[in-house]
Write an enzyme that holds these catalytic residues in place. Structure first.
Site, PDB file in Angstrom:
ATOM      1  N   ASP A 380       0.832  -1.200   0.000  1.00 55.32           N
ATOM      2  CA  ASP A 380       0.000   0.000   0.000  1.00 55.32           C
ATOM      3  C   ASP A 380       0.867   1.251   0.000  1.00 55.32           C
ATOM      4  O   ASP A 380       1.758   1.397   0.846  1.00 55.32           O
ATOM      5  CB  ASP A 380      -0.875  -0.040   1.259  1.00 55.32           C
ATOM      6  CG  ASP A 380      -1.912   1.049   1.275  1.00 55.32           C
ATOM      7  OD1 ASP A 380      -2.856   0.954   0.457  1.00 55.32           O
ATOM      8  OD2 ASP A 380      -1.790   1.992   2.080  1.00 55.32           O
ATOM      9  N   GLU A 409       1.509  -0.590  -5.122  1.00 54.71           N
ATOM     10  CA  GLU A 409       0.274   0.190  -5.278  1.00 54.71           C
ATOM     11  C   GLU A 409       0.626   1.666  -5.179  1.00 54.71           C
ATOM     12  O   GLU A 409       0.318   2.331  -4.197  1.00 54.71           O
ATOM     13  CB  GLU A 409      -0.753  -0.207  -4.212  1.00 54.71           C
ATOM     14  CG  GLU A 409      -2.126   0.425  -4.433  1.00 54.71           C
ATOM     15  CD  GLU A 409      -2.400   1.688  -3.594  1.00 54.71           C
ATOM     16  OE1 GLU A 409      -3.295   2.437  -3.988  1.00 54.71           O
ATOM     17  OE2 GLU A 409      -1.722   1.911  -2.574  1.00 54.71           O
TER      18      GLU A 409
END
Lengths: 647, 647
Positions: A380, A409
């Site tokens: 993330d 990401e």
């Protein structure tokens, strides 16, 4: 006066090479690498070159001869059967024997007396002896004898001009003064899933068959057959750790949660533990490991989310206050994007003097989950953490747990996204989510697959994510959902969707934003997992087609085909004898038609010769026999063709 | 876990950089260098960067702040007043104070309470104190006092938002964890003549005013006023050393010389000496030094030819047989291009084990002539000698004799020509001699001045040489001679001609070849040095214009102008307020006309505004006031315009 003055050859501009060898390039096991280099010497002597390469597990270098292209550019290709690092470099040398043989031929044609030339040739042969095997040694000695025997002048000349002579010259070059390229380069070879994967993301807490109930890993197990049936092979969960309570956010991201709100999985850490713990509502570690094992039976790998941030309740805050930023008034620095405050999230401050222990602890989280059987991490917002940390951490984890895949990401600036890929990320999210027009799609695909990015940046295409409900899908138009899905799965060999939102074509936005209304990031949802529709049918067929058509298992093999219609996108992919032609209608409403230029030259077909074009989605077969073929996609029909061309 | 984990900034893709810093770039004294780099960090903190640079004679680095362009690209420019090497690199860092100040402004606009923020700001200021001078220290301490005084809340906020605060933030950044680019790069700064020179080549043995007599250095002295008058500043002589007698070539390169033939100056060496000796027919060393001194009075520098090859009579052959190649029959290897033999020339074999002594001896030749006052060498066929030798030799000579200029006479493959320039050649011959059409000329100029070559390859344009009588000039057409000369002298700031052949428009070829009939390479010629014609008039005016128009003293400033006529080439050059527009009629026979797009945006002129266009060659002045201006070049008139635009 340094170096070896006898090295006359220049070897430079070796490719592929990223930033002067600062970064490694990437391949997957079974692929090849084509190495090119400029090789030349002063003067007019012949030069030759070879690529040297070795797997990290081997000490001995292997080599493959290079062939000239044009303008002093040379190339050679070698295979990469094993995973792990390979090293490669290039050497070049002046080939005096080869130069001599060509001169010999020209002088002979000019009817010069070849006496001295034969003696020179004998000397070249003599120099080959130490390299040669027993049989060759015997033969070479025989030739030397003839070359030095004045009475065998004609036989000697025939021998010099023979293929055998040239064979020995090629086989036993004198590389004493060869020049090696000044760097050894590296390629990291991943397992196949790094290059070919179909991701399905969902929130396990929304997996319960009972409305209003928090989903569990057990509930997830019940969904495995359905997800496997529609053809995915990676199952990715947002964070499954304990959720903080301090400053907990409510539904639709309101600042103050109501009692009973489940919170945001990205606010990691509570009194129940941090990144190595599991949210009790989902189940136990044993439940999770059981799920991993059950998923494997369906050829599904579980991918975990690695989100480096803490809720204020995370055990790190007390145990390692030095990893956070503290303000002059003694309060901790929460996440912010001035003037916005995100008080439920504390970012780790990578600029702290205890950074080495921080790095070790963070890596230990990955090690821990690898120990439980995980080999895929979706990371993330990696672009808000230290670059140096990623380079170190990914290398260390992959060393200990080979085959571990990291998906970046990062939806941010181009150079930051590229840097993360160069530093080691196996796959990367892309701008595909916002590339809608034909021009944008072609331009972006060409950047990904024709620029230097093709060597290190493996795109993973997502038409939606749990963070992004893109504007183009917010009207819920079925043709758009089909086309956006279809392009993700056929333009790119790695792709994913956030479900079941996507296949159920759920599309309601939080007003004015590219986010979902009632997003599962902020609440538990309930879905009808058994629903089937035209999109689930397309997904099932496309995923099945991806598994049996090698051309769809690669991204860099794409070539766009001319259509002269901005609403019809056509592209061709080839792998060995597998030929795929995709047609996408970008206009979701009307009929679109055009002639499509079919790359007959790639297919080995002459115009006028019949060939079958099989539509994998409908089962229809067309017989074409020209380069330009008429395509018509109706408003009421599927907006795509997935053709396999049979030759 | 190596390196400093607190360095969060990436600095990469620094330009200019040749082959990852393997080679230095080039400038001339007084020029500047614009450095660019990608600079970015993780997250959203502000980053900043600076270029560090120093002259080799200085230890302390200077720095200049970089400015952002777009897409994380930054740039800065610094000046190069001195000759010799400069080093440069880039550093970048996260600027927390700057980030804080922007966040402060946003939070203040959001009407948040700024108490903690003021304390954070005071801490940033405190950290600046060690860097600041006394006066600044006092002021900074005053601001800190206000920021920490709760009773002065409003004053404190105004101070934080002030320009003064930003001034201190910019002036005293905290670069503790700055990232330095991983390489220090080099630029070699030459004296001005490296970038701006007008060469005149002739054979001193053809300098006698008496037909049939061998020319001498004394005869050359008599020609100096004429050569200076038509405006040249470099006088280049083919080799002036003793000429071999064994296998001496005759007139027009016939294999066997006749008695009395003077031989080929490139067959260097006889019983009278080698590369450090002077051919007796030309004069003595004292004569040569006298000529050098006389030339200097006319602002003319003598350039010598450095041709590394020997006649069979060269003293090296007996003194250093190991430097030559010997064949199995005990004979020496002469030059050849099979099946052709050049028995009057022995190439040095650079692949010999005594290469270090060879290199030293060859360099000592250059040292010797430098001692006599020479600082310019035109090197004959450098591409047939070892690359490593040139890199070492040029660096050594320039270290001992700063300002020494080397011109590479390599007409060969593109990458070989580029390599020689990268290894140290100051100037290089080019393909200009064979670039005739408008498309070819523009494409080639763009390659030289817009590609990476502009950083290291200084072109020297020659419309002819003593080796090359190009096909295009073999019909003797005056317009071609004028246009080819004019383009050499205005496209490139370095150019030369082989005279008096060129200005006398002598053009008879050796049949079928791009060489001169009765070439001075093989015999003494006699010329009418006092002749004047339209071409000598153009040469005189163009050379004079080059001296007073700085825009003509640079090559990389060229921009082509649209004409929509393939027979009219137009180009514009600018330096500060000096604007030059050149028009060339490439068709030597007919009238040509077109509208030429004048770059008003570079001139700072609005359409409709009058400006003077002065033709330096004719003295005519035109008044233009539009972007597109009509040009007509008549068949009977000069085929070129040399406009100075007066704004």
């Amino acid at each position: 006066m340094t170096g070896n003055g006898l090295q006359r050859v220049i070897v430079e501009h070796v490719s592929p090479e990223i930033d002067a060898g600062r970064f490694y390039i990437k391949r997957v096991a079974g692929e090849t690498i084509r190495v090119e280099a400029d090789i030349f010497a002063d003067g007019h002597d012949h030069v030759r070159g070879r690529v040297l390469y070795r797997h990290e597990s081997e000490k001995k270098w292997q080599h493959v001869p290079m062939q000239p292209l044009f303008n002093d550019r040379w190339h050679a290709t070698f295979g990469l059967p094993k995973t792990g690092f390979y090293f490669y470099t290039v050497v070049g040398w002046v080939d005096h024997a080869d130069t001599w043989q060509e001169g010999f031929f020209k002088k002979y044609q000019d009817t010069q007396h070849m006496g001295v030339e034969l003696l020179i040739g004998a000397n070249f042969l003599e120099a080959m002896l130490p390299q040669a095997g027993k049989a060759d040694q015997k033969e070479i000695k025989r030739i030397i004898g003839i070359l030095r025997d004045e009475s065998k002048y004609d036989a000697a000349i025939n021998l010099v001009l023979s293929k055998e002579m040239h064979h020995f010259i090629e086989l036993y070059p004198d590389i004493t003064h060869a020049t090696a390229y000044l760097r050894e380069l590296k390629v990291y070879v991943d397992r196949e899933k790094a290059g070919f994967s179909s991701w399905y993301c969902f929130f396990p807490r929304s997996a319960s068959p009972v409305e209003g109930k928090h989903g569990t890993f057990k509930d997830c197990e019940a969904l495995l057959p359905r997800i496997a049936e529609i053809g995915f092979d990676v199952l990715y969960f947002p964070p499954i750790h304990p959720i903080g309570e301090t400053f907990r956010k409510g539904k639709n991201n309101v600042v103050n949660a109501l009692p009973g709100d489940d919170g945001v999985p990205y606010a990691i850490g509570s009194k129940d533990g941090g990144h190595k713990a599991i949210l009790k509502d989902l189940g136990t570690l044993e439940d999770f490991k059981h799920l991993i094992a059950e998923a494997a039976k369906h050829d599904l790998e579980i991918a975990m989310d690695f989100a480096i941030q803490c809720s204020p309740d995370h055990p790190y805050v007390k145990a390692h206050p030095q990893w956070f930023k503290w303000r002059p008034d003694g309060t901790v620095q929460y996440a912010e994007n001035p003037p916005k405050k995100y008080q439920d999230i504390l970012p780790i401050n990578f600029e702290n003097d205890d950074w080495q222990n921080l790095w070790k602890e963070l890596k230990s989280i990955l090690d821990y989950w690898c120990e439980q059987g995980i080999r895929i991490f979706r990371v993330d917002n990696p672009h808000t953490k230290s670059f140096g940390f990623w380079e170190w951490c990914i290398a260390e984890v992959q060393k200990k747990y080979p085959g571990t895949i990291f998906l970046s990401e990062a939806f941010t600036k181009p150079k930051v996204m590229k840097e993360l890929a160069k530093l080691g990320y196996t796959q990367s999210y892309t701008y595909y989510t916002w590339r809608n027009s034909k021009h944008e799609l072609i331009e972006y695909m060409n950047e990904l697959t024709q620029s230097e990015m093709k060597e290190y940046y493996r795109p993973n295409f997502w038409p939606n994510t749990h963070d992004i409900n893109p504007y183009i899908l917010q009207d819920g138009n079925e043709n758009k959902f089909i086309a956006r899905y279809f392009m993700a799965a056929t333009l790119s060999s790695n792709y994913g969707i956030f479900g079941p939102v996507y296949e159920l074509m759920y599309h309601e936005p939080f007003p004015g934003k590219e986010e979902y209304l009632n997003s599962e990031k902020y609440e538990v949802r309930h879905w009808d997992w058994n629903k089937r529709n035209r999109l689930t049918d397309v997904i099932t067929k496309v995923n099945a087609a991806r598994k049996v058509n090698p051309a769809l298992q690669i991204t860099n093999n794409i070539r766009f085909c001319e259509t002269y219609n901005d609403n019809l996108l056509a592209y061709y992919k080839k792998k060995d004898n597998n030929h795929i032609l995709c047609i996408v209608k970008l206009d979701p409403f009307g009929k679109q038609f055009a002639h499509v230029q079919t790359p007959l030259w790639e297919l080995g077909i002459s115009p006028g010769q019949d060939f079958n074009v099989y539509d994998i989605l409908t089962g229809n077969t067309y017989i074409w026999n020209q380069e330009w073929n008429y395509i018509q996609l109706e408003a009421w029909d599927l907006p795509v063709h997935l053709f396999r061309i049979e030759v």
